[in-house]
Enzyme design. Structure first.
Site, PDB file in Angstrom:
ATOM      1  N   PRO A 291       0.831  -1.214   0.000  1.00  0.00           N
ATOM      2  CA  PRO A 291       0.000   0.000   0.000  1.00  0.00           C
ATOM      3  C   PRO A 291       0.864   1.262   0.000  1.00  0.00           C
ATOM      4  CG  PRO A 291      -0.786  -1.560   1.637  1.00  0.00           C
ATOM      5  CD  PRO A 291       0.487  -2.130   1.090  1.00  0.00           C
ATOM      6  N   ARG A 292       0.283   2.333  -0.498  1.00  0.00           N
ATOM      7  CA  ARG A 292       1.076   3.556  -0.665  1.00  0.00           C
ATOM      8  C   ARG A 292       1.595   4.129   0.654  1.00  0.00           C
ATOM      9  NH1 ARG A 292      -2.061   4.278  -5.608  1.00  0.00           N
ATOM     10  NH2 ARG A 292      -0.645   4.906  -7.257  1.00  0.00           N
TER      11      ARG A 292
END
Ligand SMILES: Cc1cc2nc3c(=O)[nH]c(=O)nc-3n(C[C@H](O)[C@H](O)[C@H](O)COP(=O)(O)OP(=O)(O)OC[C@H]3O[C@@H](n4cnc5c(N)ncnc54)[C@H](O)[C@@H]3O)c2cc1C
Length: 585
Positions: A291-292
């Site tokens: 995930p970012r």
């Protein structure tokens, strides 16, 4: 030529308008809202109020090289929700994401019909850049959209800055603002109002900003300062998830987008020792597809552990790939090509250094913004929200903001059609807003001295950076620092009565800082409330380093009391619609 500053309020000219639908912000979402409103109800007067110029305003101003979310042939709306949910640490509004996703492809395909070049693969399908991304040549995409808005017969007020809603009780019946060129005060009464002013940049000190000649060298559109949020906060609208800030890996000393390189050209992130950071240290989170918020945090952890600087390793790229990479940047961030040229950097020999950006509040990337329903109605009657200013739907990006614009237009039309009356303008509120708006200009003319907006901006950005988890603090924060931030935000807010403006542009900047202070205050309340660490790169409480599902598997919302100014923070439950593990795509 800009108009002269007024010496007294009586010198300020007024423009009064009455419209059916007022859209504040003619960016991506605002333009789509206008087009959708006009094609559904051509008889309605649709007015856009835009701080800059519609042709080149907002996030799309200099173009894009990709659409980050598009549902390809073998994918589904449900899969998009699952992916986005995992990217957001398990927290998003599934009802809103589903309705957005159902319109996503229509928005993008229409753009192509209107002239946006979208790259194709050998089968004639949109060229994939990642699982959800498609590659475009979007340098002119905003101009194309603006042309369409004009073609549909929408009215555009360029260079008019909204400052506050026009209220009848808690009902929104339009907005007020001022012309940055003509200096006039605008009072626009509307049947329904849509806010589409984008997210908030400039709350924190960016490491790229030396305060002199690179004042606006930041990632997000620098003119989106969070005024849309601030107007809602002042009017008592419910806000959600401000604490889920957007911090991203960016090219160091330039703040350019990095997905173009890491996703588009499969360039891994490496540390000073040449170790592949994501593959080696974050394999359990998905490695390069983590995930970012994990990706944003990764280079900061490396620096803290003495393994910085970090890079994206471009040394495997062929000269042909370097050429196409530069073309991609020319479509989105042209100055990056000049930046490399100025350094004489050959990226096949020397990798590109990366670092974290300053934090932003951006509802199209994370979930911060207005708390809305599926029709995109906010908690204030008559007000709808879409795009980066609306909360609940992370990973909307270009297509999702456009789709949400269409949904807000439909919601606004339905509301308009149900109205028994259009409300009453309270002239005492109009007079008070006019006095508030022009105060910094009149103070300058009368007193000749005071605090200029840039000075207060510097103070705000340093305060937020040092005490509310900025990039220079590796995004870390604790209760004591956040409480310090709140105390000093209150001092700054009090000092806004000394703000002065020497021209209309500086008057706009004065209101930008006033609005940022309101947004920053709500943000710090949210950061204080969430006593856990859910998204390490975005929200990192060193005093609560773990995720705590027993207390915080929910939305953190807030509402400022318009009478007392007191901010109430509370929770709303998560409602799962699409089955599955919320932390895995
Ligand atoms: C540098 C950058 C790169 C990106 N790259 C990608 C990408 O490759 N792919 C992708 O899918 N997404 C990308 N995004 C995200 C995407 O562009 C945005 O999420 C989306 O376009 C936002 O649309 P919006 O209408 O909400 O905001 P905007 O398009 O920013 O529009 C907001 C508008 O409101 C106006 N405004 C602000 N305040 C006022 C006021 N007080 N009064 C009147 N008007 C006001 C602004 O001038 C602006 O025109 C990128 C964003 C940025 C900044």
């Amino acid at each position: 030529m800009a108009a002269k500053l007024p010496a007294k309020l009586e010198e300020v000219g007024e423009v009064r308008l009455e419209t059916d639908i007022l859209i504040i912000g003619a960016g991506n979402a605002g333009c789509y809202a206008a087009i959708e409103a006009k094609r559904r109800r051509p008889d309605l007067r649709v007015t856009l109020m835009e701080k800059a110029h519609i042709d080149r305003s907002g996030c799309l101003a200099s173009g894009m090289d990709a659409i980050n979310t598009y549902i390809k042939k073998n994918e589904t709306v449900e899969n998009l929700v699952r992916w986005s949910r995992a990217q957001a640490g398990g927290l998003l509004r599934e009802d809103l994401t589903i309705t957005m996703a159902e319109l996503l492809n229509q928005a993008i395909e229409e753009w192509e019909e209107w002239g946006l070049p979208i790259k194709k693969d050998e089968n004639g399908e949109y060229l994939a850049r990642g699982r959800w991304d498609i590659a475009i040549q979007g340098s002119e995409m905003k101009v194309i959209l603006a042309e369409k808005v004009r073609e549909y017969g929408c009215e555009v007020l360029n260079r008019v800055v909204a400052t506050n809603y026009l209220l009848d009780g808690d009902r929104v019946i339009g907005a007020m603002g001022f012309g940055v060129r003509d200096g006039k005060f605008y009072i626009i009464k509307a049947g329904a109002t849509i806010v589409a002013t984008g997210g908030a940049a400039g709350l924190y000190k960016p490491y790229t900003n030396d305060g002199v000649d690179s004042h606006h060298q930041i990632w997000y559109c620098p003119f989106n300062v969070g005024t849309g949020y601030a107007m809602g906060i002042r009017a008592g609208a419910e806000m959600t998830t401000f604490e889920m800030r957007w911090c991203a890996v960016r090219t160091k000393d330039f703040n350019g987008p990095i997905d173009t390189i890491s996703v588009g050209y499969k360039a891994p992130m490496i540390n000073a020792k040449g170790e592949k950071i994501l593959a080696e240290r974050y394999a359990h989170m998905g490695g390069d597809a983590s995930p970012r918020f994990v990706r944003a945090n990764a280079p900061m952890e490396e620096w803290l552990a003495g393994r910085g600087p970090c890079y994206v390793d471009t040394r495997h790229m062929t000269p042909e790939q370097v050429k196409t990479l530069k073309i991609d940047y020319l479509n989105e961030r042209p100055s990056f090509v000049l930046f490399l040229a100025a350094r004489g950097q050959d990226i096949t020999r020397e990798p590109i250094e990366v670092y974290g950006s300053d934090p932003y509040i951006v509802g199209g990337h994370t979930a911060s913004g207005y708390w809305i329903d599926v029709k995109r109605a906010t908690t204030l009657p008559g007000l709808f929200a879409c795009g980066d200013v609306a909360g609940g739907v992370p990973n909307k990006f270009v297509g999702g903001c456009a789709a949400e614009g269409m949904l807000a237009a439909r919601g606004a039309i339905e509301y308009l059609e149900s109205l028994a009356d259009r409300g009453q303008v309270d002239e005492s509120l109009v007079a008070a807003e006019k006095a508030r708006v022009y105060a910094p200009a009149i103070r300058q003319v009368r007193e000749g001295d005071g605090v200029i907006p840039r000075e207060m901006e510097e103070r705000l950005q340093r305060l937020m950076d040092e005490y509310a988890g900025g990039v220079h603090q590796f995004y870390r924060m604790n209760r004591e620092r956040l409480e310090y931030a709140l105390k000093h935000l209150a001092i700054l807010k009090d000092q806004t009565r000394y703000l002065v403006a020497h021209d209309l542009h500086e008057l706009m900047e004065a209101h930008e800082i006033i609005d940022r202070l309101d947004v920053a205050e709500v943000l710090v309340h949210h950061l204080l409330f969430r006593e856990e660490t859910r998204w390490p790169g975005w929200q990192n409480r060193v005093d609560f380093p773990e995720r705590d599902d027993t207390r915080f598997d929910c939305f953190v919302n807030s509402r400022r009391n318009p009478q007392t100014g007191e901010i109430e923070v509370f929770t709303r439950p998560y409602e799962q619609i699409i089955p599955g593990d919320r932390y895995r795509p």
